[in-house]
Design a protein around this motif. Structure first.
Motif, PDB file in Angstrom:
ATOM      1  N   ILE A   1      -2.353 -42.598  19.256  1.00  0.00           N
ATOM      2  CA  ILE A   1      -2.054 -44.253  20.084  1.00  0.00           C
ATOM      3  C   ILE A   1      -2.554 -43.878  21.254  1.00  0.00           C
ATOM      4  CG2 ILE A   1      -0.522 -45.337  20.448  1.00  0.00           C
ATOM      5  CD1 ILE A   1      -1.494 -46.324  17.826  1.00  0.00           C
ATOM      6  N   THR A   2      -2.889 -44.196  22.397  1.00  0.00           N
ATOM      7  CA  THR A   2      -3.165 -44.043  23.599  1.00  0.00           C
ATOM      8  C   THR A   2      -1.931 -45.257  24.122  1.00  0.00           C
ATOM      9  OG1 THR A   2      -4.795 -45.269  23.563  1.00  0.00           O
ATOM     10  CG2 THR A   2      -5.240 -43.261  23.543  1.00  0.00           C
ATOM     11  N   ARG A   3      -1.670 -46.746  24.216  1.00  0.00           N
ATOM     12  CA  ARG A   3      -1.317 -47.246  24.603  1.00  0.00           C
ATOM     13  C   ARG A   3       0.357 -47.993  23.685  1.00  0.00           C
ATOM     14  NH1 ARG A   3      -2.420 -52.536  26.144  1.00  0.00           N
ATOM     15  NH2 ARG A   3      -1.039 -53.390  28.044  1.00  0.00           N
ATOM     16  N   ILE A   4       1.490 -47.976  24.611  1.00  0.00           N
ATOM     17  CA  ILE A   4       2.240 -47.917  24.062  1.00  0.00           C
ATOM     18  C   ILE A   4       3.209 -49.323  24.334  1.00  0.00           C
ATOM     19  CG2 ILE A   4       4.697 -46.906  22.727  1.00  0.00           C
ATOM     20  CD1 ILE A   4       3.531 -44.332  22.435  1.00  0.00           C
ATOM     21  N   ILE A   5       3.511 -49.870  24.429  1.00  0.00           N
ATOM     22  CA  ILE A   5       4.635 -51.725  24.900  1.00  0.00           C
ATOM     23  C   ILE A   5       5.574 -51.335  24.001  1.00  0.00           C
ATOM     24  CG2 ILE A   5       4.264 -53.804  25.065  1.00  0.00           C
ATOM     25  CD1 ILE A   5       1.113 -53.519  24.879  1.00  0.00           C
ATOM     26  N   ILE A   6       6.593 -51.533  24.885  1.00  0.00           N
ATOM     27  CA  ILE A   6       7.942 -51.595  24.316  1.00  0.00           C
ATOM     28  C   ILE A   6       8.742 -52.918  24.509  1.00  0.00           C
ATOM     29  CG2 ILE A   6      10.045 -50.185  23.587  1.00  0.00           C
ATOM     30  CD1 ILE A   6       9.722 -47.204  24.498  1.00  0.00           C
TER      31      ILE A   6
ATOM     32  N   GLU B   1      16.839 -49.927  31.243  1.00  0.00           N
ATOM     33  CA  GLU B   1      16.798 -48.856  31.501  1.00  0.00           C
ATOM     34  C   GLU B   1      16.129 -47.155  31.152  1.00  0.00           C
ATOM     35  OE1 GLU B   1      19.765 -50.984  31.923  1.00  0.00           O
ATOM     36  OE2 GLU B   1      19.663 -52.096  33.170  1.00  0.00           O
ATOM     37  N   ALA B   2      17.224 -47.592  29.644  1.00  0.00           N
ATOM     38  CA  ALA B   2      16.792 -46.379  28.687  1.00  0.00           C
ATOM     39  C   ALA B   2      15.349 -45.888  28.582  1.00  0.00           C
ATOM     40  CB  ALA B   2      17.443 -46.292  27.303  1.00  0.00           C
ATOM     41  N   TYR B   3      14.465 -47.495  28.140  1.00  0.00           N
ATOM     42  CA  TYR B   3      13.005 -47.447  28.049  1.00  0.00           C
ATOM     43  C   TYR B   3      12.625 -46.805  28.913  1.00  0.00           C
ATOM     44  CZ  TYR B   3      15.178 -48.468  23.555  1.00  0.00           C
ATOM     45  OH  TYR B   3      15.268 -48.383  22.266  1.00  0.00           O
ATOM     46  N   GLU B   4      12.925 -47.726  30.553  1.00  0.00           N
ATOM     47  CA  GLU B   4      12.090 -47.282  31.274  1.00  0.00           C
ATOM     48  C   GLU B   4      12.026 -46.051  32.338  1.00  0.00           C
ATOM     49  OE1 GLU B   4      14.003 -50.233  33.953  1.00  0.00           O
ATOM     50  OE2 GLU B   4      12.870 -52.343  32.875  1.00  0.00           O
TER      51      GLU B   4
ATOM     52  N   GLU C   1       4.716 -48.771  28.265  1.00  0.00           N
ATOM     53  CA  GLU C   1       4.525 -49.284  29.007  1.00  0.00           C
ATOM     54  C   GLU C   1       5.801 -50.391  28.604  1.00  0.00           C
ATOM     55  OE1 GLU C   1       1.843 -53.775  30.448  1.00  0.00           O
ATOM     56  OE2 GLU C   1       1.027 -52.526  29.546  1.00  0.00           O
ATOM     57  N   CYS C   2       7.076 -51.204  29.105  1.00  0.00           N
ATOM     58  CA  CYS C   2       7.890 -51.634  29.119  1.00  0.00           C
ATOM     59  C   CYS C   2       7.442 -53.112  29.766  1.00  0.00           C
ATOM     60  CB  CYS C   2       9.762 -51.158  29.673  1.00  0.00           C
ATOM     61  SG  CYS C   2       9.364 -50.043  29.318  1.00  0.00           S
ATOM     62  N   VAL C   3       7.643 -54.631  28.749  1.00  0.00           N
ATOM     63  CA  VAL C   3       8.097 -55.154  28.937  1.00  0.00           C
ATOM     64  C   VAL C   3       9.796 -55.834  28.217  1.00  0.00           C
ATOM     65  CG1 VAL C   3       7.049 -57.943  28.620  1.00  0.00           C
ATOM     66  CG2 VAL C   3       5.745 -55.483  28.041  1.00  0.00           C
ATOM     67  N   TYR C   4      10.082 -56.631  29.273  1.00  0.00           N
ATOM     68  CA  TYR C   4      11.594 -57.069  29.312  1.00  0.00           C
ATOM     69  C   TYR C   4      11.201 -58.406  28.968  1.00  0.00           C
ATOM     70  CZ  TYR C   4      16.174 -58.014  31.289  1.00  0.00           C
ATOM     71  OH  TYR C   4      18.033 -58.366  31.376  1.00  0.00           O
ATOM     72  N   SER C   5      12.768 -58.213  28.586  1.00  0.00           N
ATOM     73  CA  SER C   5      13.309 -59.725  28.002  1.00  0.00           C
ATOM     74  C   SER C   5      13.913 -60.502  28.633  1.00  0.00           C
ATOM     75  CB  SER C   5      12.782 -60.505  25.942  1.00  0.00           C
ATOM     76  OG  SER C   5      13.527 -61.959  25.446  1.00  0.00           O
ATOM     77  N   GLU C   6      14.181 -61.242  28.843  1.00  0.00           N
ATOM     78  CA  GLU C   6      15.235 -61.544  29.938  1.00  0.00           C
ATOM     79  C   GLU C   6      16.597 -62.069  28.637  1.00  0.00           C
ATOM     80  OE1 GLU C   6      14.987 -63.810  33.207  1.00  0.00           O
ATOM     81  OE2 GLU C   6      14.399 -62.184  34.392  1.00  0.00           O
TER      82      GLU C   6
END
Length: 239
Positions: free
Chosen positions: A48-53, A60-63, A73-78
């Motif tokens: 795997i070369t790309r991991i979207i969290i 912030e821990a994932y960032e 790459e992190c995608v935040y859900s408000e």
């Protein structure tokens, strides 16, 4: 070969009590390593070369983890506190784009063959199950004679259970696009839907999701301190 993975990691982890006051659930250590770090390193080792969290609580821990692993790459859900896993996945749709991907939970530990067997499965849209191993919070899975997902439930009496949901799946870009369109019609009514029930609805009504029963895969979902203790004593050394 699938090159993208998506990890669901927005939840509060409230069942861990004080353990998740300072960190998200995925950072709880099992066998000396955070669950999400184990997962990231296994995914990378499997190509795997790309991991979207998909993040939410304590994002912030994932960032910070993304600073260590350039694949992340992190995608935040408000809306993480008022929604569930299907909304988190839906919120990642632009980042995922037109890619086939693996979908995983952040609170599981698993052997590497969970990933390799899914990748090798010829079906494009697959739910991984194993014989029942967990002593609480199981999702039981039923399929028909062709292997198509037909039902799932936390109540074993409601299904003809072939096994237990692991929390690792393989989804095609076409399937996910149609899945997002389907969920968009009900997102306002069902913000707390778990993605496994949207997968079930899709398999029953739109496109098949096939079930891969991998009897040799070792894994455990860790939802609270009892699970953590069990995994430390009985699971982690076999991974």
């Amino acid at each position: 070969m699938v090159k993208t993975a998506v990890i669901m990691a927005a939840g509060l982890g409230s069942r861990f009590g004080k353990m998740t006051e300072s960190m998200p659930k995925g950072f709880i250590e099992v066998g000396g390593t955070a669950m999400v770090v184990r997962s990231v390193e296994t995914l990378i080792a499997c190509g795997i070369t790309r991991i979207i969290i998909g993040t939410g609580y304590k994002k912030e821990a994932y960032e910070q983890l993304a600073d260590i692993y350039p694949q992340i790459e992190c995608v935040y859900s408000e809306k993480y506190a008022s929604t569930n896993s299907m909304y988190t996945l839906y919120n990642c749709r632009e980042a995922i784009g037109n890619e086939d991907f693996l979908l995983l939970e952040s609170d599981i530990v698993y052997s590497r063959n969970a990933i390799t067997e899914l990748m090798e499965c010829p079906h494009p849209d697959v739910m991984l199950i194993t014989p029942v191993t967990k002593f609480q919070d199981q999702y039981y899975v039923e399929h028909d004679s062709t292997g198509r997902l037909t039902n799932c439930s936390t109540d074993k009496t409601e299904v003809n259970a072939a096994g237990e949901l692991v929390g690792i799946h393989k989804l095609s870009a076409e399937f996910f696009s149609r899945m997002c369109r389907d969920y968009a019609a009900v997102v306002a009514e069902k913000p707390k839907m778990g993605y496994e029930y949207e997968l079930l609805s899709m398999s029953q009504n739109v496109m098949p999701v096939y079930v891969l029963n991998a009897k040799d895969v070792k894994w455990y979902e860790i939802d609270d301190e009892s699970d953590l203790e069990y995994a430390e004593q009985n699971i982690i050394r076999s991974l």
